[in-house]
Each structure stands twice: as C-alpha cells, then as structure tokens.
Design a protein around this motif. Structure first.
Motif, PDB file in Angstrom:
ATOM      1  N   ASN A  41       2.071   3.336  11.377  1.00 37.90           N
ATOM      2  CA  ASN A  41       2.621   3.654  10.067  1.00 37.90           C
ATOM      3  C   ASN A  41       2.367   2.541   9.074  1.00 37.90           C
ATOM      4  N   ARG A  42       1.261   1.824   9.282  1.00 34.84           N
ATOM      5  CA  ARG A  42       0.895   0.780   8.328  1.00 34.84           C
ATOM      6  C   ARG A  42      -0.498   1.081   7.818  1.00 34.84           C
ATOM      7  N   PRO A  43      -0.588   2.032   6.889  1.00 33.15           N
ATOM      8  CA  PRO A  43      -1.928   2.461   6.488  1.00 33.15           C
ATOM      9  C   PRO A  43      -2.603   1.579   5.458  1.00 33.15           C
ATOM     10  N   GLY A  44      -1.881   0.633   4.850  1.00 34.95           N
ATOM     11  CA  GLY A  44      -2.518  -0.110   3.764  1.00 34.95           C
ATOM     12  C   GLY A  44      -2.532   0.740   2.511  1.00 34.95           C
ATOM     13  N   SER A  45      -2.992   0.178   1.406  1.00 37.58           N
ATOM     14  CA  SER A  45      -3.094   1.007   0.201  1.00 37.58           C
ATOM     15  C   SER A  45      -4.383   0.772  -0.535  1.00 37.58           C
ATOM     16  N   PHE A  46      -4.644   1.693  -1.438  1.00 35.55           N
ATOM     17  CA  PHE A  46      -5.781   1.556  -2.332  1.00 35.55           C
ATOM     18  C   PHE A  46      -5.424   0.571  -3.435  1.00 35.55           C
ATOM     19  N   ARG A  47      -6.409  -0.212  -3.817  1.00 31.31           N
ATOM     20  CA  ARG A  47      -6.149  -1.143  -4.902  1.00 31.31           C
ATOM     21  C   ARG A  47      -6.723  -0.608  -6.190  1.00 31.31           C
ATOM     22  N   ALA A  48      -6.094  -0.989  -7.301  1.00 32.93           N
ATOM     23  CA  ALA A  48      -6.610  -0.543  -8.584  1.00 32.93           C
ATOM     24  C   ALA A  48      -7.858  -1.344  -8.921  1.00 32.93           C
TER      25      ALA A  48
END
Lengths: 427, 403
Positions: free
Chosen positions: A240-247
């Motif tokens: 449950n630690r998918p990371g995120s997209f950065r702007a």
C-alpha cells in the motif's frame, strides 16, 4: 422559454397564445436573497477597517499582475447592494429570458464577497484557489467523462463510483508491488475496462436493469476492495505504498501569468484531463465514430438499420468509459494521496454523475460542471483552513446540496440521450 | 423508459384439483429456486474469495503439483471453518439465535422500506440516511424528555418514523415536482444526513455530559423498548414491530386502495395517470411510507439495543443491506422477512467468524453483493445452472432516468 408541461395526456392549448415563463420571479427572488445574505453577512457583519488582498501572481511568473486590495466591509456592502439590485430587476422582468445568466452573475458576485470576507485581514491566492479547484475536480471530470462515453451510447452508468474505487485500489496495489506508478496507472485503467465490460454484459446481454446492475457493481467494488484492503494490505503494508506522480511544467508556458501555473504546471492527470476535454468534444461531434456512438444512444433501431453494430458499439463505449473511470480512480491513490483507504471515493462517483447531468451530457458542459463542484469543495477546504465560524460539516455538505439542486433541474432541464437506459433487442 | 426483463410463461388453462395444488407447489418451488441458488452460488464464490485471500492456503496451492490433496484440503478447511464459525455464532445457541433475531429486526424494516418503494417504481437507496434521521429523532425524544412510559415510548417511535418519512419525502417531492431521479437525490441526502449526524453529535444538545467523544446521552428508561425473553433467547419488542410492519405492508399493498394505486404507478405510470391517479402524489406518499419504515429501523435499534445512544456508527449500520434484502425477498413482504432473517444470520455470525478465523467481516459485503447480482439477473443464475424459466416469472424493477 415556454413553461414546462407536466401532463402529457392533456389537450394542447386551444388558442395560439404563447405561455411566457414565470421562472424569472423565482430566480429573481433567489438572487435578492443571495444579495441580502451578502449584504448582511459579508458587508454589515464584517468588522470595519480590515482589508482583503487578492493575490494573482506567483513569484515565478514572467509578468507580475499586481495584487488587489479591497476593504472587506465595503466590498461586501457594495456587492450585496449590486446583487439585490440585479435580483429586483430580474423579478420585475428585466432580462427575464436570461434569468440563468443573471442568477449566475449574482452567484459569482456572492462568491467574490465571500472570499473578501473570508480573507479579511489577510490575503488569498486566486491562482491557488483555481489550482485547487482543478485538482479537486479531476476525479469528477474523469468520472463524468466515463459516464458520458457510456450514456451517449445508451447505457446508464451508475457504477462510476465502483469503477473509481476499484481503479484506486488496483493502482495502489500494483504500483506498490511493482514500485512504479505508471504500472499502477495502467492496471487501474485495465480494472476499469473489466468493470465496464461487466456492466456491459449485465446490461446488454442479460438486460438487467442498468441502475440495479450499476448499484451491484458499486456494492461489489466496495465490498471487495474493503475486504482485500483489510486482508492483504494490512498484512503486507508495502503493497500500500504506491508512491505518487510528481508535477512537472512545460518550460516557458508555465511562466505565463494566471494561466501558466494553472494549465502548464501539473501532474500528468491535469494534462490528460485537458486533452480529454478537447479530444472527447472533437471525437463525439466531429468524427464518424462520434456520430455512430451518438446515434446508437439516441435511436438504436435507426442506427441498426443503417448497418451500425449497436451491441458492439455499446460494448466498446462502456469499456472506454470504464478505462476513463479507472484512470480517474488511480488519481486517488497516485496523486491525491499515496495509498488506499477503505471507501476513499466517498460518493465522488455520484457527484461526477451529477456533473454529467448538469453539463447536459456534453464534454465541455460536464467539464465546467465538474469545475463548479470542485470549486465548492476547494472553497469549503479554504474556509475551514481560514477558521471561519461556519461549521465544517455544513461546508462539507455543499457539494451534495449543490448536486441535489442541479439534479432537481433548478438550473434548467437536462435531456438524456433518448435511448439511455433501454436495452436494445435486435430483431 | 422500459422495465427490466418481464418474462411471462406459455399460456395454458388452469388445471383443477390435485393437479392445481401440485402446480402451485411447483411454482413456489421454482420461485424459490433462483433465490436459493443465488444464495448458494454467492456463498460459493465468497468461499473462493476466502480461499484465495488466505496466505496459508495460497501457500498450499503453490505446491499444488506435488501435493494436490493438501491444497484442496486446506481450501476446504479454511472455508468450512469460516462458515462454520459464521453459523455457530448466529444459530448455534439460544443466545446466538436471540442475537440473530435482534439483527433481523431493523433489516426487515429497512428491507420493507425498499420493497415498498420498488412496488411503486422507485429505487430507494436512501435507506441509510433515513435510518440515521429516524434514529436521531427517536433518540432525541428519548433522552431529551422525561415522560411516563405509556406516552414516551410511542412518542419516540412516532418521532423516528416521522423523521425518516420526512427525509425520504424530500426525494419523493423532488421527483414528483422536478423529475429528479431518486437514486441521485437519495444518495445525496444520505451524505447530508451523515454530516448532519456528525454535526449534531458535536453540538451541545446531543452531547453526553462528561464525555468528549461523539456519543449522545442514553435514551431514558421510559422510552426503551421492553425486552422479551424465551429462555435464553433474548430480543426486544422491536421484533414484534417488524412482524407487524410486515403484515401491514402486505395489507396496504394487496388489500388497500392506496396500495393498488401505488402498484399501478409502479407498473405503468402513464396508465395510472390516465386512470386519474396523481402520480406525483403517489411518489411522495410511497417515498414517505418507505422513509417511515426505514426510520423505524433506526428507531428500534436505538430504543431496543444497548447502549441506547446515538453514535456515529449509525450511518454504517444498514448500508446497502436493505436493497439486498428487498431484492432477495422479491418485493414480497413475507419474502423480505425471510431474507432479513438470512441476512441477520450473516451479520450476527460475521463478527464471530472474524474472531474465530481471521476472515474480515467485509466478506459479508461481497456475499451480499453477489446475492443481489444473482437475484437481479436471474438469467445469470439460469445460465449457470441451465434451468428453464418458469410460468409467469415476472420481475420488473425500475426504469431509466425518468420523465
């Protein structure tokens, strides 16, 4: 605009008298009420001597737009009087045919006065406000587009909520497992396609009532994601630690004043969203594919006679819609936050559906409607942060109340595609 | 706006005497067959989900080729243990049975709410919000006033029913006047109800003195539903209310003019209009009655079960169970009561199941969703089991986005 007739079996009017609408009275009264609230709460009720500053520029902008500082109390009183005047004029018949526009202007001025009041003694970033609006509107726009694709082909999609939730869950799981957010994005979309296919099978092949079928998918999605999250994610938290997209920004363009940071510096979702607005509009109204989809949704029998494969078109549209909804779902776990929580969509799928109805089943309309909902949510968030005396629960209710107002047609009647909801039987 | 598949069997004259009785039994059997198969299939698929989410069992399956029996045994074990724990903690003892009946009570009332609305052609998803409003109103009357039991209890019950009825009537009114589809408006009203509950529990009027957490003062003794006990089986008077309501709904639908009007509106609104019935008024009345029943579901819970207080948990209380119960009961009051009992079993047993095995309670939601799916798509079940459609198996639910 003629008055709406609710008795379809009555005889038509005997003479050639045009019935003029009396809606301007109601809208005029509502506008006056808005103006009174503005005057009293944001004008007279505001402490004297405090100024509100509207900030329009960011330090990185190429051209700096100067900040606008206004006295909070004076603005409230002035705008309140203006809105009351507008309402009074409307009620007496001025601009009666444009009653929606007048009410809209009154509402906008109300919001401006609200912002001035909320920001009294400090400042508020307008760009930040719009940025937040676009951010919060993202799942709503994508959900509405998913609904658009399905419903334009004639399949009611109540399952947007379930598709969003499933997309979110699958994205979190796979991105966490693979350590790559793009994997999450792709698999979230794939999950959406599967659910769309499932909805299609239920509605097209088994001719289950589409609203029941959609509700079933929602319940199933909620149950399965909650169960699997409790089972799998608590045992293996690394899933449950998918990371995120950065702007990221488009160099040059992102330094444009006002529109720069808004449109050209975002995560992938905003860019995809804007591309979809244009793409769907152009696709549905300027291509052969769009014409076929729309004809299947309006009059499948006629489309069939011309040789269009109604069933295949519907399946394709529903699966495309599912893909978009899946994409919208991934936004929750890969952009908004990083990680899945039980029932994290919290009804956004239904609000997206309302945005679709509000937007009259048109891509640009749905986009604007979703922005309005996003704005009310952002406003609620800002007001809570600014520590205004309005209770947070009341503010949180705003999107839901607005949805009811919209769906009740208080902002004009919206016509669904004619064959929406009807199963098609080939002969 | 057409209805869902309406199947009518081949026309044939009614046979007489013993043959008629056999026919009727066969019909009843066939009518029960699909729901029964739906239940079995749903439990089966639920079992599969349990198997494939249990890490130990999955390990066994990893070595399937070397030890196939081991994998199958492990799978059977985990499913059997889970379901056995489920049935044990719901039917295995007198006190468990009592708990099951207590769970059944609000489910029956909420299921009747949805079923009644269905018969009038409305899809009442707002049960959860109506339950909250009903519980809030009943709870408030219960703890804010001090009156003799003979007055207090009926007043509280009435307040709960009225609260739920008014809440649902909003959606009915919107549909009648503006054509707003009740699915969206009731779902929105649900969220507004939950948020209002949150707000209420933070406010002075509802807060329990001396506690900071969101819980209301307990309902006064004089407003509580009396406890009924038969040996170890302990229930509260709400059960009687539920049984009474079942009969009342049957009577209204099948034996009263109002029921006839509502059923006609549900079957064909245009025909109803042509016959002079006010469809708009019918919608408001139908939603009002449905809301009243759902409000009662919340009421019997707060007035009948410890802790007799209003908490935030009331909005997770019913969820979509009511829809499942109504669909499984096929819109028929007696069927709804039976379905409610079944779901009561599932509910009462699920916490015991989670305690005994490590299967999370959410599996129940999956099973419920599957039941709804199979009942809503009898064609699916028939396709799965190769059954032929019976005589006159007509089932029509809601229509499209409405006028």
């Amino acid at each position: 605009m003629a008055a709406t007739v609710t008795e379809p079996l009555g005889a038509p009017p005997a003479t050639g008298v045009t019935v003029r609408s009396r809606q301007h009275l109601g809208f005029g009264a509502a506008t006056v009420v808005l103006g009174l609230v503005t005057l009293v709460s944001f004008g007279l009720g505001s402490g004297a001597g405090l100024d509100a500053t509207f900030v329009f520029s960011r330090a990185s902008d190429a051209v700096q737009i100067p900040d606008l500082t206004v006295p909070a109390r004076g603005t409230g009183i002035l705008l309140g009087l203006v809105v009351i005047a507008l309402g009074a004029l409307l009620a007496t018949g001025v601009l009666r045919d444009r009653h929606h526009l007048v009410f809209g202007v009154g509402l906008t001025l109300f919001v401006v006065a609200l912002l001035a009041w909320a920001a009294r003694g400090g400042s508020i970033s307008i760009v930040g406000l719009f940025d937040g609006t676009l951010f919060r509107a993202t799942p709503l726009v994508l959900g509405a587009f998913a609904g658009l694709l399905c419903e334009r082909a004639g399949v009611i999609n109540i399952a947007i909520e379930g598709m969003l939730l499933t997309g979110a869950f699958v994205a979190a799981l796979t991105a966490g497992a693979a350590g790559n957010t793009w994997v999450g994005l792709g698999s979230g979309m794939a999950a959406g396609v599967l659910l769309g296919a499932f909805l299609g099978v239920l509605s097209i092949k088994y001719r289950v009532d589409q609203i029941i079928g959609g509700t079933v998918i929602n319940i199933l999605a909620l149950g399965l994601t909650s169960y699997l999250a409790a089972r799998v994610m608590t045992q293996y938290p690394e899933l449950n630690r998918p990371g995120s997209f950065r702007a990221f920004g488009i160099p040059g363009l992102e330094r444009l004043p006002l529109v720069g940071p808004l449109l050209f510096r975002n995560t992938i979702y905003t860019f995809l969203l804007l591309a979809l607005v244009v793409g769907l509009w152009w696709g549905l109204y300027r291509t052969r594919w769009g014409l076929r989809v729309r004809s299947v949704g309006e009059h499948p029998r006629a489309a069939d006679t011309v040789g269009i494969n109604v069933v295949r078109t519907r399946y394709r549209s529903v699966m495309m819609g599912g893909a978009v909804a899946g994409l919208g779902g991934t936004w929750f776990t890969l952009d908004a936050t990083s990680g899945f929580n039980e029932n994290m969509t919290a009804g956004k799928g239904y609000i997206a559906l309302a945005a679709l109805i509000f937007g009259r089943w048109h891509p640009v309309g749905a986009f604007v409607a979703a922005l309005v909902f996003g704005f009310s949510e952002e406003l609620q968030n800002r007001l809570t942060l600014l520590d205004t005396p309005i209770p947070s629960e009341l503010l949180l209710m705003t999107p839901y109340v607005v949805t009811i107002v919209v769906v009740a047609g208080l902002v004009g009647r919206s016509r669904a595609p004619a064959a929406d909801g009807k199963a098609y039987v080939t002969e | 706006m057409t209805a869902t598949e309406v199947e009518v069997g081949p026309d044939s004259p009614e046979p007489a005497g013993a043959a008629a009785l056999v026919d009727r039994l066969a019909d009843a059997g066939r009518a029960l067959l699909v729901p029964a198969l739906a239940l079995v299939t749903a439990l089966g698929i639920g079992g599969l989900v349990i198997v494939f989410s249990d890490p130990d069992t999955l390990d066994e399956w990893g070595s399937f080729l070397s030890d196939p029996l081991g994998a199958l045994e492990a799978s059977y074990d985990v499913v059997a243990t889970s379901y056995r724990a489920l049935f044990d903690s719901s039917l295995g003892s007198a006190s468990a049975f009592g708990r099951t009946l207590v769970e059944t009570t609000p489910l029956a009332l909420a299921g009747l709410s949805v079923a009644l609305a269905f018969r009038a052609g409305l899809f009442n998803i707002g049960g959860a919000g109506q339950v909250v409003v009903g519980a809030t109103c009943a709870g408030y009357v219960g703890f804010a006033y001090d009156l003799p039991t003979a007055v207090h209890l009926p007043l509280a019950v009435l307040a709960g029913a009225a609260g739920g009825a008014s809440w649902a009537a909003i959606a009915g009114f919107l549909k009648a006047r503006t054509g707003a589809h009740e699915v969206i408006s009731t779902i929105m009203l649900n969220y507004i109800a939950y948020l209002s509950l949150d707000y209420a529990l933070r406010s002075e009027a509802f807060r329990r003195p001396g506690r900071a957490d969101p819980i209301s003062p307990p309902v006064a003794e004089s407003a509580r539903l009396p406890e009924l006990a038969l040996g170890d089986v302990r229930v509260h008077a709400g059960l009687l209310l539920a049984v009474l309501a079942t009969w009342a709904v049957w009577w209204v639908l099948e034996r009263s003019t109002l029921g006839f009007r509502l059923r006609t509106i549900g079957a064909n609104p245009n025909a109803a209009r042509y016959a002079g019935m006010s469809v708009a008024a019918g919608y408001v009345v139908a939603m009002g009655l449905a809301g009243g029943l759902a409000g009662l579901a919340g009421t019997v819970n707060i007035l009948g079960r410890p802790s007799f207080s209003l908490t935030g948990g009331y909005y997770a209380f019913i969820g979509f169970d009511a829809i499942a119960v109504a669909l499984l009961g096929r819109g028929n009051p007696a069927g709804v009561l039976a379905a409610a009992f079944l779901f009561g079993v599932l509910r009462a047993g699920s916490t015991g199941m989670q305690a005994a095995t490590s299967t999370p309670v959410d599996i129940i939601v999956v099973v419920q969703a599957l039941i709804i799916l199979f009942v809503a798509a009898p064609a699916l079940v028939r396709a799965l089991y190769r059954i032929k459609a019976g005589r006159g198996t007509a089932q029509s639910f809601t229509t499209g986005w409405g006028a």
